[in-house]
Design a protein around this motif. Structure first.
Motif, PDB file in Angstrom:
ATOM      1  N   TYR A  35      46.072 -48.633   3.419  1.00  0.00           N
ATOM      2  CA  TYR A  35      46.249 -48.513   4.857  1.00  0.00           C
ATOM      3  C   TYR A  35      47.634 -47.929   5.093  1.00  0.00           C
ATOM      4  O   TYR A  35      48.500 -47.973   4.215  1.00  0.00           O
ATOM      5  N   ARG A  36      47.852 -47.434   6.286  1.00  0.00           N
ATOM      6  CA  ARG A  36      49.203 -47.029   6.621  1.00  0.00           C
ATOM      7  C   ARG A  36      49.526 -47.471   8.043  1.00  0.00           C
ATOM      8  O   ARG A  36      48.635 -47.719   8.865  1.00  0.00           O
ATOM      9  N   GLN A  37      50.825 -47.573   8.313  1.00  0.00           N
ATOM     10  CA  GLN A  37      51.281 -47.971   9.642  1.00  0.00           C
ATOM     11  C   GLN A  37      52.478 -47.097   9.994  1.00  0.00           C
ATOM     12  O   GLN A  37      53.576 -47.272   9.448  1.00  0.00           O
ATOM     13  N   LYS A  42      49.596 -48.891  15.177  1.00  0.00           N
ATOM     14  CA  LYS A  42      48.677 -49.837  14.552  1.00  0.00           C
ATOM     15  C   LYS A  42      48.518 -49.554  13.066  1.00  0.00           C
ATOM     16  O   LYS A  42      48.759 -48.453  12.598  1.00  0.00           O
ATOM     17  N   VAL A  43      48.086 -50.552  12.351  1.00  0.00           N
ATOM     18  CA  VAL A  43      47.712 -50.368  10.956  1.00  0.00           C
ATOM     19  C   VAL A  43      46.400 -49.579  10.923  1.00  0.00           C
ATOM     20  O   VAL A  43      45.440 -49.928  11.604  1.00  0.00           O
ATOM     21  N   TYR A  90      53.063 -47.639   3.903  1.00  0.00           N
ATOM     22  CA  TYR A  90      51.764 -47.583   3.243  1.00  0.00           C
ATOM     23  C   TYR A  90      51.508 -48.922   2.571  1.00  0.00           C
ATOM     24  O   TYR A  90      52.291 -49.390   1.751  1.00  0.00           O
ATOM     25  N   PHE A  91      50.395 -49.520   2.964  1.00  0.00           N
ATOM     26  CA  PHE A  91      50.034 -50.833   2.430  1.00  0.00           C
ATOM     27  C   PHE A  91      48.825 -50.713   1.522  1.00  0.00           C
ATOM     28  O   PHE A  91      47.817 -50.118   1.884  1.00  0.00           O
ATOM     29  N   GLY A 106      54.088 -53.302   1.020  1.00  0.00           N
ATOM     30  CA  GLY A 106      54.218 -51.959   1.578  1.00  0.00           C
ATOM     31  C   GLY A 106      55.264 -51.100   0.898  1.00  0.00           C
ATOM     32  O   GLY A 106      56.192 -51.592   0.261  1.00  0.00           O
TER      33      GLY A 106
ATOM     34  N   GLN B  38      52.044 -60.684  10.594  1.00  0.00           N
ATOM     35  CA  GLN B  38      52.945 -59.696  10.021  1.00  0.00           C
ATOM     36  C   GLN B  38      54.375 -59.954  10.499  1.00  0.00           C
ATOM     37  O   GLN B  38      54.657 -59.840  11.693  1.00  0.00           O
ATOM     38  N   GLY B  43      54.200 -56.768   4.840  1.00  0.00           N
ATOM     39  CA  GLY B  43      52.796 -56.450   4.982  1.00  0.00           C
ATOM     40  C   GLY B  43      52.050 -57.545   5.713  1.00  0.00           C
ATOM     41  O   GLY B  43      52.507 -58.678   5.810  1.00  0.00           O
TER      42      GLY B  43
END
Lengths: 112, 112
Positions: A35-37, A42-43, A90-91, A106, B38, B43
């Motif tokens: 995932y990215r934020q 938002k994620v 980036y998670f 992350g 969070q 994360g």
């Protein structure tokens, strides 16, 4: 509590360069995700990986992105030619079942 | 498209009081929901999940209630502590898809 680890914690790169983000899930996890934020947003889901193949990907995950689980433990996200808009946290996430996604801390990617 | 909304962007509670964080979702086909916490720079941390065939689930100091009729969830935190200060997300998922949909979150502030 299960712990997913990620390296590096921070990455600075020049636009157009390739980056590889690494994740080490818990050993008995079967499902893997990126995932990215983007800062202040938002994620967002990028991609899921199960049984050594991509099971689902989002519109964000275009040809510049790829994932790999080269040695059965590490799970990597590669961005071939980074763009400014790739700057984000980036998670990696992983779990034993589809419903349990445990996130790593992350990697903060900054593209200059 | 799918969307996840939250009723309150910020919730401020006194230490020791109970907190209730609400979440509305739009996709009635969601099969499960995961609550994440969070903290800044970290994360998402898995708190609790609930399947759509349940209306209540309890964990340690947390209770999640699901009302499918109005597509609403709540996360109740008992005896809120300073360490509970964070942004909380509810993320719906479907058995037919691997991705979680994150909303913008609710920030919980715990006053000493």
């Amino acid at each position: 509590e299960p712990e997913v680890t990620q390296t590096p914690s921070h990455q600075v790169t020049q636009m157009g360069q390739e980056v590889i983000l690494r994740c080490v899930p818990i050993s008995n996890h079967l499902y893997f995700y990126w995932y990215r934020q983007i800062l202040g947003q938002k994620v967002e889901f990028l991609v899921s990986f199960y049984n050594n193949e991509i099971s689902e990907k989002s519109e964000i995950f275009d040809d510049q992105f790829s994932v790999e689980r080269p040695d059965g433990s590490n799970f990597t996200l590669k961005i071939r030619s980074t763009k400014l808009e790739d700057s984000a946290m980036y998670f990696c996430a992983a779990g034993q079942t589809q419903e349990t996604q445990y996130f790593g801390p992350g990697t903060r990617l900054l593209v200059l | 498209g799918e969307s996840v909304g939250l009723h309150l962007p910020t919730l401020s509670v006194q230490e020791g009081d109970n907190s209730i964080i609400n979440c509305a979702y739009s996709n009635s086909a969601s099969d499960y929901f995961i609550w994440y916490k969070q903290e800044s720079g970290k994360g998402p941390q898995f708190i609790i999940d609930i399947r759509s065939n349940m209306d209540k689930r309890q964990g340690q100091r947390v209770t999640v209630l699901l009302n499918k009729t109005v597509k609403h969830l709540s996360l109740q935190i008992a005896a809120t502590q300073p360490g509970d200060s964070a942004v909380y997300f509810c993320a719906p998922g479907r058995d037919s898809s691997y991705k979680l949909i994150f909303g913008s979150g609710t920030r919980l502030l715990v006053r000493p």
